[in-house]
Write an enzyme that holds these catalytic residues in place. Structure first.
Site, PDB file in Angstrom:
ATOM      1  N   GLU A  99       0.887  -1.178   0.000  1.00  0.00           N
ATOM      2  CA  GLU A  99       0.000   0.000   0.000  1.00  0.00           C
ATOM      3  C   GLU A  99       0.910   1.209   0.000  1.00  0.00           C
ATOM      4  O   GLU A  99       1.480   1.558   1.031  1.00  0.00           O
ATOM      5  CB  GLU A  99      -0.874   0.022   1.269  1.00  0.00           C
ATOM      6  CG  GLU A  99      -1.790  -1.160   1.439  1.00  0.00           C
ATOM      7  CD  GLU A  99      -2.912  -1.190   0.419  1.00  0.00           C
ATOM      8  OE1 GLU A  99      -3.048  -0.223  -0.359  1.00  0.00           O
ATOM      9  OE2 GLU A  99      -3.630  -2.202   0.388  1.00  0.00           O
TER      10      GLU A  99
ATOM     11  N   CYS B 252      -2.324   8.588   3.011  1.00  0.00           N
ATOM     12  CA  CYS B 252      -2.050   8.313   1.592  1.00  0.00           C
ATOM     13  C   CYS B 252      -3.278   8.530   0.720  1.00  0.00           C
ATOM     14  O   CYS B 252      -3.174   8.572  -0.490  1.00  0.00           O
ATOM     15  CB  CYS B 252      -1.483   6.917   1.427  1.00  0.00           C
ATOM     16  SG  CYS B 252      -2.484   5.688   2.238  1.00  0.00           S
TER      17      CYS B 252
END
Ligand code: ADP
Length: 479
Positions: free
Chosen positions: A252, A286
């Site tokens: 990720e 993010c």
């Protein structure tokens, strides 16, 4: 706060280890003061953790999914009961406002609950055979020892989102939390012990040297999988290092989220979505918006309302009441954010709000108008409370601008037109798309990205797939 949850060393094979090569300091980003001194386990502790996880794998993976679920459920309850203490530890070590930390405890625990249930549904298949005396069966088996390497911006949820599916599937884990936020991870290990996990099933290694610890994990033949959340730069290093052992990876990584406001959007709802998707955790997630793309006909209205709403934010120590923008994680983050603002100013960006660091701990929520594609944030992830606003004139232009990046994690857009919504959602090259919505993370949906934002999915029914491997059994001569 309950000091029973505070630990200062690695947790290996069910014990707090004395092994260390010195120590390192954990800093409170809200005031720069030392919060705790933690024993640095170095790479030797990683080797010990791998041995421990490997020894625990056989009995844990042979236990029933129902048994594992009951221990995961205990862990979930203990975490929820400790919400206030865990949230305080999190705010102290990573700075996010207490309300957000409490939200993270609930969000993090939701993955444990979800995967406790999902572990019981790791189904295989019985396939119609190709001959009368054959039987074809497919089963899913746990992959083995899993290393979870996690960042500081979600000190709790990035751990549970990885280890809950791993443990539910029957894997054992070595967790290496960020050196900025080891205390939350160690508190989780303590609660896991109380929940009844057998020795060696969960190990937490703490140390300063991320690179050497990561190397041991990626080069080890006994570690079957790495699940990593962090930068694209480090994701690439781990992939390269893991090639010698052909390890499976879930990654990720970074993002460059666009937030498009079409001319037919409900502007008030768009502003509401913009606030949460840009400024959560001071812009340090993010999936935070990196670029606002606003149709020229609503640019003025959106910008004015956005500035008015952001001006209301209260900046300060996350433990104080009413604070919704906490400190940045460290000086490096402040320096980087300042550089983005200076670069935009030099290239014609208009500072509409904020623009400066405060006391070397905080950064003012900042809005920059007249953004253009030669500015650094057009391509790089900001990871700070800076909102650049770009203008567009047509749907095609908006989509071209939105997709003009190596990243593909989250994208958001606002429109009241159903056709435009479908067409835009399909055209965006992103793993996750928020349509008239700025908050999209939940344990029931797959979290993950396209392109340089990584591979694999976390949460949802897809999340457990990353921790199992498929075995086909062919029974012959069945008469
Ligand atoms: P961020 O900028 O969000 O801190 P990083 O990718 O630098 O992102 O860090 C994410 C996590 O990866 C942290 O726990 C960090 O300590 C760790 N890390 C950094 N470099 C390496 C490396 N070379 N190998 C393994 N882990 C690393």
């Amino acid at each position: 706060m309950n000091s029973d949850l505070l630990f200062d060393r690695s947790y290996i094979n069910g014990a707090w280890t004395n092994h260390g090569l010195g120590s390192f300091e954990v800093i409170n980003p809200a005031n720069g003061k030392v919060l705790a001194t933690v024993l640095d386990g170095g790479k030797e502790i990683v080797e010990q953790a791998i041995v421990s996880a490997n020894a625990a794998f056989k009995p844990w993976s042979s236990s029933t999914a129902k048994h594992r679920a009951s221990i995961l459920e205990n862990w979930n309850s203990l975490i929820l009961k400790s919400t206030d203490d865990l949230a305080t530890i999190m705010t102290l070590e990573c700075g996010k406002p207490l309300k957000e930390s409490k939200g993270e405890v609930a969000y993090g625990a939701s993955f444990i609950k979800w995967f406790a249930e999902e572990g019981k549904r790791v189904y295989g298949d019985v396939i119609p055979p190709t001959a009368e005396d054959k039987r074809i069966v497919v089963v899913k088996e746990p992959i083995g020892v899993v290393a979870a390497i996690t960042p500081w911006n979600f000190p709790l949820a990035m751990i549970t989102r990885k280890v809950a599916p791993a443990l539910a599937a029957g894997c054992t884990v070595v967790i290496r939390p960020s050196e900025e936020t080891p205390l939350t991870a160690l508190a989780l290990a303590h609660l896991a012990e109380l929940a009844g996990f057998p020795k060696g099933v969960i190990n937490v290694v703490v140390g300063k040297d991320a690179s050497s610890m990561g190397k041991v994990l990626s080069k080890s033949k006994e570690v079957n999988k790495i699940s990593f959340t962090g930068s694209t730069r480090v994701g690439k290093i781990l992939m390269e290092q893991s090639s010698s052992t052909l390890k499976k990876l879930s990654l990720e990584l970074g993002g460059n989220a666009p937030f498009i406001v079409f001319e037919d959007a409900n502007i008030d709802k768009a502003v509401e979505g913009a606030l949460v998707s840009k400024f959560r955790n001071s812009g340090q997630t993010c999936v935070c918006v990196n670029r606002f793309l606003i149709h020229k006909n609503v640019y003025k209205e959106f910008t004015q309302k956005f500035i008015a709403a952001v001006s209301e934010f209260k900046i300060g120590n996350g433990l104080e009441d009413g604070v919704n923008v906490g400190p940045m994680i460290n000086n490096k983050a402040i320096r980087k954010t300042t550089e983005f603002v200076e670069d935009a100013k030099e290239k014609g960006g208009e500072i509409l709000l904020g623009g400066k660091a405060i006391d070397n701990c905080f950064f003012e929520p900042t809005i920059i108008g007249n953004a253009s594609k030669d500015m650094n944030f057009a391509q790089e992830e900001i990871f700070g409370p800076v909102a650049p606003i770009f203008k567009f004139s047509s749907d095609e232009e908006a989509i071209q601008m939105a997709n003009d990046t190596i990243y593909g994690l989250a994208a958001y857009f606002y429109s009241e037109n159903i056709n435009r919504c479908w067409k835009t959602a399909e055209a965006l090259a992103y793993g996750m798309v928020g349509i008239n919505e700025g908050l999209i993370s939940t344990e029931v949906a797959p979290f993950g990205g396209f392109k340089y934002s990584g591979q694999g999915r976390e949460g949802s029914k897809y999340g457990i797939e990353d921790y199992v491997q498929t075995k086909y059994m062919c029974f012959g001569n069945v008469n």
